[in-house]
Design an enzyme around this catalytic site. Structure first.
Site, mmCIF file in Angstrom:
data_model
loop_
_atom_site.group_PDB
_atom_site.id
_atom_site.type_symbol
_atom_site.label_atom_id
_atom_site.label_comp_id
_atom_site.label_asym_id
_atom_site.label_seq_id
_atom_site.Cartn_x
_atom_site.Cartn_y
_atom_site.Cartn_z
ATOM 1 N N TRP A 1 2.979 -87.666 18.643
ATOM 2 C CA TRP A 1 3.440 -86.442 19.284
ATOM 3 C C TRP A 1 4.904 -86.700 19.609
ATOM 4 C CZ3 TRP A 1 5.219 -84.816 24.211
ATOM 5 C CH2 TRP A 1 5.213 -83.429 24.393
ATOM 6 N N ASN B 1 3.131 -95.784 22.020
ATOM 7 C CA ASN B 1 2.820 -94.519 22.675
ATOM 8 C C ASN B 1 3.585 -94.502 23.989
ATOM 9 O OD1 ASN B 1 1.657 -92.281 23.892
ATOM 10 N ND2 ASN B 1 -0.206 -93.376 24.483
ATOM 11 N N GLY B 2 4.423 -93.477 24.203
ATOM 12 C CA GLY B 2 5.149 -93.389 25.467
ATOM 13 C C GLY B 2 6.622 -93.119 25.251
ATOM 14 N N CYS C 1 0.930 -90.337 22.016
ATOM 15 C CA CYS C 1 0.489 -90.589 20.658
ATOM 16 C C CYS C 1 -0.825 -91.368 20.725
ATOM 17 C CB CYS C 1 1.539 -91.411 19.938
ATOM 18 S SG CYS C 1 3.196 -90.774 20.205
ATOM 19 N N LYS D 1 -4.619 -69.583 27.791
ATOM 20 C CA LYS D 1 -5.401 -69.734 26.555
ATOM 21 C C LYS D 1 -4.795 -68.888 25.434
ATOM 22 C CE LYS D 1 -8.384 -72.757 27.284
ATOM 23 N NZ LYS D 1 -7.274 -73.438 27.953
ATOM 24 N N LYS E 1 -3.640 -83.100 23.570
ATOM 25 C CA LYS E 1 -4.677 -83.025 24.594
ATOM 26 C C LYS E 1 -4.389 -83.929 25.783
ATOM 27 C CE LYS E 1 -9.411 -82.254 25.328
ATOM 28 N NZ LYS E 1 -9.050 -80.955 25.909
HETATM 29 C C1 G6P Z 1 -2.712 -80.655 28.050
HETATM 30 C C2 G6P Z 1 -3.921 -80.005 27.401
HETATM 31 C C3 G6P Z 1 -4.577 -79.023 28.367
HETATM 32 C C4 G6P Z 1 -4.930 -79.738 29.671
HETATM 33 C C5 G6P Z 1 -3.703 -80.427 30.276
HETATM 34 C C6 G6P Z 1 -4.088 -81.332 31.444
HETATM 35 O O1 G6P Z 1 -1.732 -79.706 28.242
HETATM 36 O O2 G6P Z 1 -3.552 -79.348 26.224
HETATM 37 O O3 G6P Z 1 -5.746 -78.486 27.800
HETATM 38 O O4 G6P Z 1 -5.436 -78.805 30.582
HETATM 39 O O5 G6P Z 1 -3.076 -81.258 29.307
HETATM 40 O O6 G6P Z 1 -4.867 -82.391 30.957
HETATM 41 P P1 G6P Z 1 -5.843 -83.233 31.835
HETATM 42 O O7 G6P Z 1 -6.422 -84.246 30.902
HETATM 43 O O8 G6P Z 1 -5.025 -83.876 32.918
HETATM 44 O O9 G6P Z 1 -6.869 -82.316 32.401
#
Ligand code: G6P
Length: 628
Positions: A74, A98-99, A2, A505, A623
């Protein structure tokens, strides 16, 4: 994973917190909420769904205060409904978290037996109960936190406030990031830098088991036993323009278009334009602190890096999601150019498979955010095993960046789209540099080959620019593509990770069934899926595996699949075999991944757009994944 923000100062806390949460929304968008001290009591407003829902609710509220906390969620424990939204309020205490509190069931049970009444399904609410209880029995806010810390197991970063202490915020963490910044009149504490940048460029990153005590504009740091500690401020470079959409419909499209630049920025510090040589710049092996890295003389450091690489007998690539596929591309490059064996692991598997990590290993962790919980845990495991850890991060000063022995930076600029794009391109550019550097250190690469690979890499950005022209093709083709039952992405060798990324993707953005396969493996299962309703995307740029890939394409064609093939230059064979043939510039094999991933990103983008999906914030994703 989060996002949390806390504010003390003369501005309306709601405005500062909402502005901050907007920059953190990529961390989660299941619900959001704020608690603002308003005439001496916390006024809480929460809403299910995106931050905009909360903003709508807040538009009819007025606040009169100088302190508050906010959260964008999240969901981990409990569905994404309002009662589970943060802040959680118990008595006069409000907390945002968060966590994950791993021992929450046991703690909650004890609290319920002692008479506490819970109003949510979350693990987080119990922190508010614990803080409130300690204050009821006479502790102040700071000591209440000291008291409850030993009880909490798991990963957390928390902001706690209480009505009895209207000038104070207490923040603590173990795992997910927390950073604080202050100027003469205000203090902002948040999960990530971007929430703080409008107020100050001087920040302090909290380490695990450290406590931040904000009292008015005074900030102090303590260890988890309450002993005061001194912490250094870090000055951060930041350009707010980089986080605007700049006329693009979505951040993702903007970030796709930024890839040629991202590649140039990633390789820039490490390639010598005149001599066409790679000299990794300021990696910092053997330099204790990141701050000291700034003082390093680049040339001396490169010699040190070479020496470190000479001793490397094995490389591990560890990452999650798109970053994992970047690691796989690295595997192909490094094995070919340096002859060092490379193992590639998904971070969540690596940490639990009891990996054998010989001491002379180089463990490369790849992470855009530098905060992904599993990758961070893998880094720590590798360091405990005595291996050298090299981080490849986009976010400077992130946890991984701070904890690694050596550092390479993606330099991709802020990536906002939840589905990663430009961070992958930047990392592939760095993998090229790393493979050449290791090849040199292991004396497996002659000067001529080095120049050839460096020249190819230097030319990559302009080739990538030309491939972006497929945007138009997919904007039209999306109308047909959206009606397919599924998508099979195929490639061999270095194209295989890109096939996996293409499928990821499509899943992330369009929520459609898509699989990436090693093309040679097709006859062991996926061929059974192929009919008119299945789109086959075949990656077949010219290289030593090209002929074999074409045979696989013929097999798919014979089963009636609709074929988009991607190859190098004019290619009659592929044109005949495919429903659509997309020609890429003819380049060195090391660069092909940078070109072929662009059409795949554009394809998913346009299919998702045509289906009306939320491109920058796909459902159920975030993300930065700071929980296991
Ligand atoms: C999430 C994101 C992805 C990303 C992955 C790893 O799943 O949605 O786009 O590739 O985390 O994240 P990082 O920050 O470790 O590259």
């Amino acid at each position: 994973m989060c996002g949390i923000v806390g504010y003390y100062g003369p501005e309306n806390p709601v405005d500062v917190i909402i502005k901050g949460l907007k920059t953190l929304e990529y961390r989660g968008y299941d619900s959001a909420g704020v608690a603002i001290l308003n005439n001496g009591v916390f006024k809480r407003v929460r809403a299910e769904g995106k931050l905009s829902h909360l903003e709508k609710k807040l538009s009819t509220e007025t606040f009169n205060g100088h302190l508050g906390v906010g959260h964008t969620r999240w969901a981990t424990h409990g569905p994404p409904v309002e009662k589970n939204a943060h802040p959680h309020v118990v008595g006069g205490a409000s907390i945002v978290h968060n966590g994950i509190i791993e021992n929450y069931a046991e703690l909650k049970d004890q609290l319920i037996k002692a008479g506490s009444i819970f109003h949510s399904d979350t693990d987080s609410e119990l922190i508010a109960h614990l803080v409130s209880h300690e204050i009821e029995i006479g502790k102040d806010l700071f000591h209440a936190v000291i008291e409850i810390l030993p009880k909490l197991e798991g990963a957390y970063s928390v902001l706690a406030v209480h009505e009895k202490y209207p000038e104070e915020i207490v923040a603590f963490k173990s795992g997910p990031p927390l950073v604080v910044g202050k100027n003469e009149k205000e203090v902002v504490v948040a999960s990530d830098l971007q929430a703080i940048m409008p107020y100050t460029k001087n920040v302090v990153f909290l380490q695990d088991n450290e406590i931040l005590h904000v009292t008015g504009t005074k900030i102090e740091f303590f260890d988890d036993r309450g002993q005061k500690i001194n912490k250094k401020e870090t000055k951060v470079d930041w350009n707010p323009e980089l986080i605007e959409k700049q006329g693009y419909d979505h951040y993702m499209l903007k970030e796709i278009y930024e890839q040629p630049r991202a590649v140039a920025m990633a390789m820039g510090p490490h390639v010598d334009l005149a001599s066409k040589e790679v000299r990794l710049c300021k990696v910092g092996f053997g330099v204790g602190q990141l701050e000291d890295l700034e003082q390093l003389e680049a040339r001396a450091d490169w010699e040190n890096t070479l020496k470190t690489f000479e001793g490397v007998e094995r490389v591990f690539m560890v990452a999650c999601g798109t970053s994992f596929y970047a690691g796989m591309v690295g595997e192909y490059l490094i094995e070919r150019l340096s002859k060092i064996p490379v193992e590639c692991d998904i971070a969540s598997e690596f940490r639990y498979r009891h990996p054998v990590i010989p001491k002379n290993s180089l463990v490369v962790v790849v992470s855009q955010s530098g905060e992904t919980a599993d990758t961070l845990a893998a880094l720590r495991l590798a360091r405990e095993a005595g291996a050298k850890v090299l981080s490849i991060c986009n976010v400077k000063n992130s946890s991984m960046d701070r904890e690694a022995d050596g550092h390479l930076y993606m330099n991709a600029g802020v990536e906002i789209g939840v589905a990663s794009t430009k961070a992958l391109s930047s990392t592939i550019a760095l993998m090229n540099c790393l493979a050449v550097a290791l090849g040199k250190a292991k004396k497996q690469l002659n000067e001529g080959d080095e120049h050839k690979f460096v020249e190819a890499l230097l030319a990559a950005p302009s080739h990538m620019e030309s491939v972006l022209a497929y945007d138009k093709f997919f904007a039209e083709a999306a109308d047909t593509l959206k009606d397919f039952r599924g998508f099979l992405y195929m490639g061999r060798g270095i194209h295989y990770p890109i096939a996996l990324e293409g499928a990821l993707k499509m899943k992330e953005l369009a929520y459609m069934h898509a699989e990436g396969y090693a093309a040679g493996e097709m006859k062991h299962g996926p061929l059974a899926l192929i009919d008119q309703s299945m789109a086959i995307i075949m990656l077949a740029p010219s290289d030593e595996l090209y002929d074999k890939t074409v045979s696989n394409l013929e097999e798919a064609k014979a089963r009636g699949g609709k074929i988009i093939s991607i190859g190098s230059g004019k290619n009659e064979k592929l044109e005949v075999l495919s429903d659509h043939y997309l020609a890429l510039p003819e380049v060195e094999w090391t660069i092909n991944p940078l070109l072929e991933l662009i059409p795949l990103q554009l394809m998913s983008y346009h299919v998702a757009d045509r289906l009306g999906k939320d491109i920058d914030q796909p459902r159920n994703l975030a993300k930065s994944v700071t929980v296991e």
